[in-house]
Structures are given as C-alpha cells and as structure tokens.
Design an enzyme around this catalytic site. Structure first.
Site, mmCIF file in Angstrom:
data_model
loop_
_atom_site.group_PDB
_atom_site.id
_atom_site.type_symbol
_atom_site.label_atom_id
_atom_site.label_comp_id
_atom_site.label_asym_id
_atom_site.label_seq_id
_atom_site.Cartn_x
_atom_site.Cartn_y
_atom_site.Cartn_z
ATOM 1 N N THR A 127 0.828 -1.212 0.000
ATOM 2 C CA THR A 127 0.000 0.000 0.000
ATOM 3 C C THR A 127 0.865 1.266 0.000
ATOM 4 O OG1 THR A 127 -1.414 1.319 1.477
ATOM 5 C CG2 THR A 127 -0.153 -0.409 2.511
ATOM 6 N N ASP A 128 0.300 2.349 -0.527
ATOM 7 C CA ASP A 128 1.025 3.631 -0.501
ATOM 8 C C ASP A 128 1.168 4.154 0.927
ATOM 9 O OD1 ASP A 128 -1.601 4.409 -0.024
ATOM 10 O OD2 ASP A 128 -1.681 5.928 -1.589
ATOM 11 N N GLU A 129 0.402 3.561 1.861
ATOM 12 C CA GLU A 129 0.460 4.053 3.245
ATOM 13 C C GLU A 129 1.812 3.786 3.896
ATOM 14 O OE1 GLU A 129 -2.962 3.656 5.743
ATOM 15 O OE2 GLU A 129 -4.280 3.350 4.026
ATOM 16 N N TYR A 155 -1.395 -0.438 11.172
ATOM 17 C CA TYR A 155 -1.654 -1.088 9.875
ATOM 18 C C TYR A 155 -0.502 -0.856 8.904
ATOM 19 C CZ TYR A 155 -3.300 -1.395 5.049
ATOM 20 O OH TYR A 155 -3.387 -1.671 3.701
ATOM 21 N N LYS A 159 2.320 -3.477 7.270
ATOM 22 C CA LYS A 159 2.492 -3.680 5.814
ATOM 23 C C LYS A 159 3.940 -3.366 5.408
ATOM 24 C CE LYS A 159 -0.220 -4.563 3.077
ATOM 25 N NZ LYS A 159 -0.667 -5.888 2.556
HETATM 26 N N1 LIG Z 1 -8.395 -1.311 -0.134
HETATM 27 C C1 LIG Z 1 -7.455 -0.480 -0.565
HETATM 28 O O1 LIG Z 1 -7.751 0.665 -0.924
HETATM 29 C C2 LIG Z 1 -6.015 -0.927 -0.645
HETATM 30 C C3 LIG Z 1 -5.072 -0.073 -1.233
HETATM 31 C C4 LIG Z 1 -3.751 -0.498 -1.351
HETATM 32 C C5 LIG Z 1 -3.387 -1.755 -0.893
HETATM 33 N N2 LIG Z 1 -4.314 -2.566 -0.306
HETATM 34 C C6 LIG Z 1 -3.877 -3.910 0.135
HETATM 35 O O2 LIG Z 1 -4.561 -4.840 -0.677
HETATM 36 C C7 LIG Z 1 -4.834 -6.038 0.049
HETATM 37 C C8 LIG Z 1 -6.306 -6.349 -0.029
HETATM 38 O O3 LIG Z 1 -7.048 -5.250 0.504
HETATM 39 P P1 LIG Z 1 -8.636 -5.301 0.596
HETATM 40 O O4 LIG Z 1 -9.114 -3.916 0.689
HETATM 41 O O5 LIG Z 1 -9.166 -6.200 -0.469
HETATM 42 O O6 LIG Z 1 -8.804 -6.010 2.022
HETATM 43 P P2 LIG Z 1 -10.080 -6.695 2.653
HETATM 44 O O7 LIG Z 1 -10.014 -6.380 4.113
HETATM 45 O O8 LIG Z 1 -11.314 -6.368 1.894
HETATM 46 O O9 LIG Z 1 -9.797 -8.264 2.426
HETATM 47 C C9 LIG Z 1 -8.819 -8.965 3.117
HETATM 48 C C10 LIG Z 1 -9.078 -10.446 2.906
HETATM 49 O O10 LIG Z 1 -8.023 -11.169 3.556
HETATM 50 C C11 LIG Z 1 -8.584 -12.227 4.295
HETATM 51 N N3 LIG Z 1 -7.695 -12.534 5.419
HETATM 52 C C12 LIG Z 1 -7.416 -11.758 6.491
HETATM 53 N N4 LIG Z 1 -6.574 -12.392 7.311
HETATM 54 C C13 LIG Z 1 -6.278 -13.589 6.724
HETATM 55 C C14 LIG Z 1 -5.452 -14.685 7.069
HETATM 56 N N5 LIG Z 1 -4.754 -14.690 8.221
HETATM 57 N N6 LIG Z 1 -5.392 -15.739 6.225
HETATM 58 C C15 LIG Z 1 -6.103 -15.755 5.082
HETATM 59 N N7 LIG Z 1 -6.923 -14.762 4.707
HETATM 60 C C16 LIG Z 1 -6.999 -13.678 5.513
HETATM 61 C C17 LIG Z 1 -9.944 -11.713 4.753
HETATM 62 O O11 LIG Z 1 -10.814 -12.791 5.102
HETATM 63 C C18 LIG Z 1 -10.387 -10.944 3.524
HETATM 64 O O12 LIG Z 1 -11.054 -11.798 2.611
HETATM 65 C C19 LIG Z 1 -4.336 -5.776 1.471
HETATM 66 O O13 LIG Z 1 -3.075 -6.388 1.606
HETATM 67 C C20 LIG Z 1 -4.215 -4.262 1.573
HETATM 68 O O14 LIG Z 1 -3.177 -3.908 2.443
HETATM 69 C C21 LIG Z 1 -5.616 -2.181 -0.170
#
Ligand SMILES: NC(=O)c1ccc[n+]([C@@H]2O[C@H](COP(=O)([O-])OP(=O)(O)OC[C@H]3O[C@@H](n4cnc5c(N)ncnc54)[C@H](O)[C@@H]3O)[C@@H](O)[C@H]2O)c1
Length: 341
Positions: A127-129, A155, A159
C-alpha cells in the site's frame, strides 16, 4: 502457458475483483483462493466463480504453516499473489496484534512455503500508506518507489514490515518477489465500513454521513479493476526484486467525495456530520506511477467521474450483498454453504 496461481485474501474486496479478472482473461489458468474468512472475507462474493472448474476455494489462514505447506504440496503453484491482510487502519489502532500476526507473520509463512516448494513469482500486494503522508500545501510532492518508508499507523507499519521481509527474502534467498504499492481503491465488493461504500449505504438509508475532522484529508483514488490489471502485468512482466507504485493521479478530498455521493444519490448534504478525527490521521497520499507506466505500459483506464457512477450503481443493484454484511448475517454464510460437507 497454463499456470496455477494461489490468491490469498481472495474473498475480500480487491482479491475477489482480481480473481474475477484473472478467470475471465486467462481461461486456462487455475486459480486457488486461500482465505480464512475474517469479518472482511465474504464467501458469497465468490459465488459467481464457485462452479468454475478452474477455481478452488480453501478456507485456511496464511499464518497456519501446516495448512499453507499442504496447499503448496497439493497444488504446486507457479505464482502466489498475497492480498490477505488485516486492512482497516481504525481497527489497527484499537487492536494492533492481529495485524502483526496476519500481515507480518502470515507473509513470512507464505514466503517460507515459496522457498520450500519453489515458485516462479511471489507477489506482495502492499500500500502507498507505507510512505506515510505528504503535507497538504505541497501538491508538487509525490511518493516514488525511492521515497523512504515512514509509517503512521499499526496497519501501515505491519504492511511496511512485510515489504521489508519480502525484499530480504529476495536478497538473502533469491526468492523471485515483486511488490506493488497502490493508492486507495474503490469499486464493487468494497466492505461497507470503508469511506465510499459506507457513505453510499448510509446515504441510501438516510443516515448521518460521518466525516473525520473537517474532511480535508486527500487520497489518490483508483478504480479496483485498474489495480487488478496492474498486478496482472507485474506478475507476468515485472522485474524480479522490484517495487512498483500504482496510482491514478486522482487526488480527492474526503469531503468532496462525500458531496459527490450525495449529489449522485439525490441526498441532502445536511446528512454530513463531522466526527472526531482518527488518531495520527495521514493528510495526503499521492502516488507517482511513472515506473509502472514506463516499464510495463500501465495506465489507469477508468476516470473517477465514471468509476464513482459505476460503483454507486453497483451498490444500488447489489443491495442484498451489503445489507447482509451490515446485518452481520453474512458471517453465517460459510456455515450454511459448507457446514454439512
Ligand atoms: N483497499 C485499498 O484501498 C487498498 C489499497 C492499497 C493496498 N491494499 C492492500 O490490498 C490487500 C487487499 O485489501 P482489501 O481492501 O481487499 O482487504 P479486505 O479487508 O477487503 O480483504 C482482506 C481479505 O483477507 C482475508 N484474510 C485476512 N486475514 C487472513 C489470514 N490470516 N489468512 C487468510 N486470509 C486472511 C480476509 O478474510 C479478507 O477476505 C491488502 O493487503 C491491503 O493492504 C488495499
């Protein structure tokens, strides 16, 4: 060429969109979703692909070494894409521990499995964070891949730790890794506690629209499909050991997004209520995506004005999906689907 890809966290927002993208585009690929279904994972999201013979769902945690090794033995994957994470900043402020377990330890377990069984590519979705934030009065500044890591929340720290570990596994063990650091995503299947879906759901129910502080924080928004396409490019053509920033040069203030949602839904701005700001709230994120554009030809395809309309329409057309989540009933779905199997 045929490939087997393990997608962790594929029952969440971005992971599910990525699975849909990959199964549609690569009809000879086998996609295995590994997800332990936390509060953020919703199996009903994956219903459209459950009967696809190229798809398999496995309910296990990435922190469970035995389960992860067993899956690698069974499937012999070519690529792994790690979306699995605890992803909500507010939750990390209340309870950091699970963020350390999943986001750091879980990533290490996956990489150990990649080392043990061999892999063509281990991709970490970051993530950009991890770069911290930028001041509001310096619109000329952007995060590049060389910007130092400077995290604000448990968080983003978890990451960033995972990113460092991934790069260390590359340097130490020659693991074929790549990392992508993306800006804020929006689109279908976004969990309704995050800003855009929360505001849509509350506005539709004529409930107050809670905005942190004065709503001046700036985020760089990217339509989720564009993120999925970028990861698709990186895992096939990205250079091993490299970090790629992904962002759409689409910066918006939170308050302006909420006002757009009110306008699109024909709801009054008087629904907006200002609430106490998040602790350590980052002011501005802004990605410089020059590297992925120059090296892989990636450019975002969906403009915010179109993406937000598509997203709102999706939430209007799929009320059952988010109403079931808000009611908490979705957590019984797995039991209903798999309880007797
Ligand atoms: N949402 C955003 O805007 C954004 C932006 C940049 C990066 N990201 C990164 O992208 C990834 C996905 O983000 P998202 O928004 O889809 O998240 P989300 O919270 O919607 O989904 C996370 C998924 O991971 C699963 N999970 C959590 N812990 C787990 C474990 N121990 N074992 C197996 N599965 C597990 C959850 O059940 C869920 O299905 C993350 O790594 C996040 O850091 C998200």
């Amino acid at each position: 060429m045929k490939k087997t890809i393990i997608v962790t966290g594929g029952a969440g927002f971005i992971g599910s969109n990525f699975i849909f993208h990959m199964l549609k585009k690569y009809t000879d690929y086998r996609i295995i979703c590994l997800d332990c279904l936390t509060y953020a994972g919703n199996l009903s999201t994956l219903m459209p692909v459950m009967d696809n013979t190229n798809f398999r769902f496995v309910k296990e945690s990435i922190t469970d070494r035995d389960a992860v090794y067993k899956l690698f033995e069974e499937e012999n994957p070519d690529i792994i894409v790690n979306f699995a994470a605890e992803s909500h900043v507010d939750r990390s402020i209340h309870n950091p521990e699970v963020f350390l377990d999943t986001n750091i330890k879980g990533t290490a377990v996956l990489m150990d499995a990649c080392r043990k069984y061999g892999i063509q590519r281990c991709h970490q979705v970051s993530t950009d964070e991890v770069y911290g934030d930028l001041p509001l009065d310096r619109p000329d500044l952007f995060f590049t891949e060389d910007t130092p890591i400077h995290t604000s929340s448990p968080y983003s720290s978890s990451k960033a730790s995972a990113d460092l570990l991934v790069l260390a596994y590359h340097r130490t063990y020659n693991l074929p890794v790549t990392i992508s650091r993306c800006s804020n995503n929006y689109g279908p299947y976004h969990f309704p506690e995050k800003l855009i879906p929360l505001m849509i759901a509350n506005a539709l129910n004529d409930r107050p629209l809670p905005v942190y502080g004065e709503g001046l924080n700036v985020r760089d928004w990217l339509y989720v499909e564009d993120h999925c396409k970028a990861i698709d490019l990186i895992i096939h053509q990205g250079r091993i050991g490299e970090v790629y920033n992904i962002g759409g040069h689409n910066e918006m203030r939170n308050i302006d997004i909420v006002k757009i949602i009110c306008k699109e839904l024909g709801k009054p701005e008087s629904l907006i209520t200002y609430v106490t700001d998040r602790k350590g709230h980052d002011m501005r994120y802004a990605i410089d995506p020059t590297k992925i554009h120059n090296e892989l030809g990636w450019l975002p395809e969906t403009k915010f004005a179109d993406g937000i309309k598509k997203t709102i329409q999706w939430y209007l057309d799929n009320k059952e999906w988010w109403e079931t989540i808000i009611s908490g009933e979705y957590q019984n779905y797995y039991k209903k689907m798999y309880g007797n199997r």
